[in-house]
Design an enzyme around this catalytic site. Structure first.
Site, PDB file in Angstrom:
ATOM      1  CG  ASN A 482      -1.978   1.028   1.160  1.00 14.15           C
ATOM      2  OD1 ASN A 482      -1.765   2.100   0.593  1.00 14.15           O
ATOM      3  ND2 ASN A 482      -3.122   0.740   1.727  1.00 14.15           N
ATOM      4  CG  ASP A 483       3.009   2.732  -3.691  1.00 14.24           C
ATOM      5  OD1 ASP A 483       4.022   2.311  -3.124  1.00 14.24           O
ATOM      6  OD2 ASP A 483       2.841   2.685  -4.929  1.00 14.24           O
ATOM      7  CB  CYS A 484      -1.532   5.560   0.087  1.00 15.48           C
ATOM      8  SG  CYS A 484      -1.477   5.868  -1.672  1.00 15.48           S
ATOM      9  CG  ASN A 486       2.919   7.174   2.551  1.00 16.05           C
ATOM     10  OD1 ASN A 486       1.947   7.819   2.169  1.00 16.05           O
ATOM     11  ND2 ASN A 486       3.468   6.226   1.827  1.00 16.05           N
ATOM     12  CD  GLN A 499       3.864   7.509  -2.503  1.00 15.76           C
ATOM     13  OE1 GLN A 499       3.790   8.474  -3.251  1.00 15.76           O
ATOM     14  NE2 GLN A 499       2.848   7.083  -1.795  1.00 15.76           N
TER      15      GLN A 499
END
Ligand code: BGC
Length: 803
Positions: A482-484, A486, A499
């Site tokens: 899940n790139d989001c 963070n 990112q």
């Protein structure tokens, strides 16, 4: 509501009206030259790299949308029309767009003239060929003025869209017969040019866009077309185009065919010119000569058809479920090829200038592709591994042309390394080609650092082992799948990349998802070690896996489901104790697939998943959605509720749940989820879903969103590969393994059985799945124990499985 229909016999989706809710596109080309083409003939072409070698121009944020592309105008008396409706926008008497595998056909008709425009990129050819057949269906002679036009991109798509103080000075073309050559920057450092040509004498041309269009006009109504003329403009700077004009006379019933060709040529430096600044056209002539006649074009279409028939025959199913069959046999596999080719670079939502090839994305794309062309998968695996660093971490993306890691995004996505294990093991199980493990593979593409690929896998696994946080769970880094999510970024500055910024490196935030991945792929790595005689290493890894499982059960299990993560302050995320984001989909999928906590935890977690995250279109990513921005969570909380990672159905991870249902042997639940977002199953909701009904999209807005059910970001999504894995290996249960082909279907009660045909390591397996009292497997009539059909040298093997 539908905007067309599937023609399974022809392997086409037939669009019956131009006003689809969004442009519905197709991909042409399989290696090198690629084109995107919409149902109104929009789109663009590029060679290998959509950023660095863009051939034709496309404006992503254009109004009207999808303008430009391939511009054909047919002038018949007072009427000007386009066979694919755009750009002329004249209402047609007939319109159809047939998107097929590697080609698209547009059938338009107006005032007694019909046009059939077939567009394809022939195999192994760096050229798009557009065959336009015009037929006079009236009983009077027709005098037609016909134009074909494209607008050149000045190669680097980012510069082309930004650096106008330079761009407006550099455009250059050359003309020869019926061909316009685009040679911007060729005079200096480029050794490639493009051309647009037609296989008939032209009556006129234009190569300067603004001359052709005229002031205050767009592609809908060029001045030249309005006046049925050409200005014979030769571009010098500004915006070079190629617009070719032909005059045709058609007797009643007569038809004529033209071949327009959009090609790309590269030359060795020393052969670039034939005279001062005169480009060497010999390679272009050769390409054109190969597609000068209709017979040549037909042969290319036939070759394409055979190519796809062969590829798709590697896995087919015949069942009582028509929609299942069309997804499995045609469209899902086709999309797997597209995602393999494009990764996340070029679509109508990915601008081709940003993300290039993603490390984790391409690794996952391989899972759905490896059975199609294993040799290309092998090459890709080595390319991907070559952007890894010596400590096992890796660049997150690379540019297809240079194959160099993208330094702007850098590394630090801690799930990345494990995906390399996933795709390499899939390749090995498919092919048995262990020699890939010896392939000399550099770190960060630096010559001299090559080690066998196996060492890359070892370091991948080791990276997780050596990067754990306070609960013994893997550190998340910048983000995991899940790139989001963070958890170390703490961004309060608008525009700052979630990112790549890290304003507070906690060294503590952990991911239960990566833990699940580690248990699954660590186990696969151990099995691989066993295969190659590394028993001690296998045992060591299994110890690590067991430790990870313990950590998950101690700190990652929330009572009714798996938690998602721990934040920088060691607080759980995805827990009943959270006010929002109580439950996330990802760890449910991976921890259950990995078997953590056995069937008991698995069933509980999946029941919670369905209860709290299930909607009409699948499983939402999280619930309840975050209603406000939290700096300790990052981008995930930046989206309005119900969109993207903040609670849409993020289709990529739905197949993980399907596979998890198969793991706990619930075929009904698995199939039910599969059908909720498999495109063919929701075709009749196209006015809500809006994207193409023949390919998966990345997201479908969740219940919390205003536009619940609306999909976005069609085509380039890991959903393609994972859906194919889920349906072929989970529901239909046919899985390659080291010792043979596992046949272990997990069908819903509604299916009595099916026929599966699978080409595996040179043997064609004809598999009959049926229901009956005598459970079990027979191979060529003989009952066998277990569900692995052993490898054989025979060309054909008949398998029957009785459920
Ligand atoms: C990225 C994937 C990522 C997913 C979820 C996609 O846009 O390409 O790498 O796993 O989003 O955040």
């Amino acid at each position: 509501m539908k905007y067309g229909f599937f023609d399974d016999q022809a392997r086409e989706y037939v669009i019956t009206r131009p006003d689809t809710p969004l442009p519905w596109i197709n991909y042409l080309g399989s290696d090198g030259f690629f084109s995107l083409i919409s149902n109104t003939c929009g789109g663009y072409s590029f060679y290998r790299d959509a950023k660095l070698r863009r051939i034709t121009r496309f404006r992503y944020n254009n109004v009207p949308a999808d303008d430009g592309g391939r511009c054909f105008y047919i002038c018949d008396g007072d009427t000007v029309w386009s066979p694919a409706f755009l750009p002329a926008r004249t209402p047609l008497d007939r319109y159809r767009c047939r998107h097929g595998l590697g080609y698209s056909v547009f059938e338009g008709a107006k005032n007694g003239v019909s046009a059939a425009l077939t567009v394809t990129v022939p195999i192994d050819t760096s050229m798009e060929v557009q065959r336009l057949t015009l037929k006079n269906e009236s009983d009077q002679e027709k005098k037609l003025t016909v134009y074909g036009a494209v607008e050149w991109c000045l190669w680097n798509a980012v510069d082309d869209a930004t650096n106008f103080q330079r761009n407006w000075n550099i455009g250059e073309v050359e003309l020869e017969g019926s061909t316009v050559y685009h040679k911007t920057e060729y005079r200096e450092r480029r050794d490639h040019y493009a051309f647009y040509s037609v296989n008939a004498p032209i009556a006129g041309f234009d190569t300067d866009r603004d001359s052709f269009l005229g002031q205050f006009r767009g592609w809908r109504e060029p001045l030249a077309v309005e006046q049925r003329t050409s200005f014979c403009s030769v571009a010098s700077g500004w915006a070079p185009i190629a617009a070719l004009r032909l005059e045709l006379t058609l007797a009643p019933g007569e038809e004529k065919t033209l071949l327009f060709r959009l090609g790309y040529v590269e030359l060795p430096r020393e052969e670039k010119f034939t005279a001062l600044n005169v480009i060497n056209k010999a390679p272009a002539h050769k390409l054109l000569a190969a597609f000068e006649t209709e017979a040549q074009f037909n042969a290319a279409l036939e070759a394409l058809r055979t190519y796809w028939t062969d590829l798709l025959s590697r896995f087919t199913v015949r069942s009582s479920e028509e929609k299942l069959d069309r997804m499995v046999n045609i469209w899902n596999q086709y999309q797997c090829m597209v995602t393999f080719n494009m990764s996340r670079s070029a679509s109508y939502y990915e601008s081709g200038t940003g993300r290039g090839m993603g490390f984790r994305d391409s690794c996952q794309d391989l899972l759905g592709f490896v059975h199609l062309i294993p040799e290309r998968a092998r090459e890709r695996i080595v390319d991907i591994a070559s952007i890894q660093f010596a400590d096992g971490s890796t660049y997150h993306q690379y540019q297809p042309l240079t194959k160099r890691g993208n330094a702007d995004v850098g590394s630090g996505f801690n799930d990345d390394p494990l995906w390399l294990v996933a795709c390499t093991c899939a390749y090995l199980r498919e092919t048995g080609d262990f020699s890939i493990l010896d392939a000399p593979t550099p770190f960060n593409n630096e010559a001299g650092t090559e080690v066998p690929l196996l060492e890359h896998l070892r370091r991948s696994v080791n990276y997780t082992v050596t990067h754990k946080g306070p609960h013994g769970l893997p550190l998340i880094g910048r983000a995991d799948w899940n790139d989001c999510l963070n958890l170390n970024c703490f961004s309060l500055t608008p525009g700052e990349s979630f990112q790549t910024c890290s304003n507070f490196e906690s060294g503590k935030a952990e991911s239960v998802f990566i833990a699940g991945m580690f248990v699954k792929y660590g186990t696969e790595y151990a099995a691989l070690c066993d295969q190659i005689g590394l028993g001690t290493e296998a045992a060591e890894i299994r110890t690590q896996v067991a430790e990870m499982e313990k950590a998950v059960l101690a700190h990652g299990w929330d009572g009714e489901w798996f938690r998602r993560a721990y934040d920088a302050f060691e607080r759980p995320i995805g827990s009943k104790d959270n006010e929002e984001g109580k439950i996330f989909i990802e760890p449910q999928g991976f921890c259950v697939m990995a078997g953590i906590g056995g069937e008991a935890c698995g069933k509980k977690a999946l029941a919670s998943t369905e209860r709290l995250l299930g909607n009409d279109f699948g499983i939402e990513l999280l619930s309840p959605c975050y209603s406000e921005y939290h700096d300790y969570l990052g981008e995930i909380s930046s989206y309005p509720p119900g969109y993207k990672e903040n609670g849409s159905v993020f289709c990529h991870n739905n197949p993980w749940i399907t596979l998890a249902w198969c793991k706990v042997r619930d075929g009904n639940a698995a199939f039910d989820l599969y059908t909720r977002n498999a495109p063919a199953y929701i075709e009749d909701k196209s006015e809500i879903h809006r994207t193409e009904p023949y390919c998966y999209s990345q997201t479908i807005a969740g219940r919390a969103a205003q536009n619940y059910g609306e999909a976005k970001n069609a085509w380039l999504t890991g959903t393609a590969a994972w859906s194919f894995v889920a349906v072929s290996q989970g529901i239909l249960g046919v899985r390659p393994d080291y010792a043979g082909l596992v046949v272990d279907p997990c069908l819903p009660d509604s299916m009595a059985g099916c026929q599966i045909s699978r080409l595996f390591r040179g043997t064609r397996y004809e598999i009959t799945v049926r229901r009956g009292a005598e459970k079990g497997l027979t191979v060529d009539g003989q009952p066998i124990a277990g569900n692995t059909v052993p490898l054989t040298d025979a060309p054909l093997c008949r398998v029957t499985v009785t459920l």
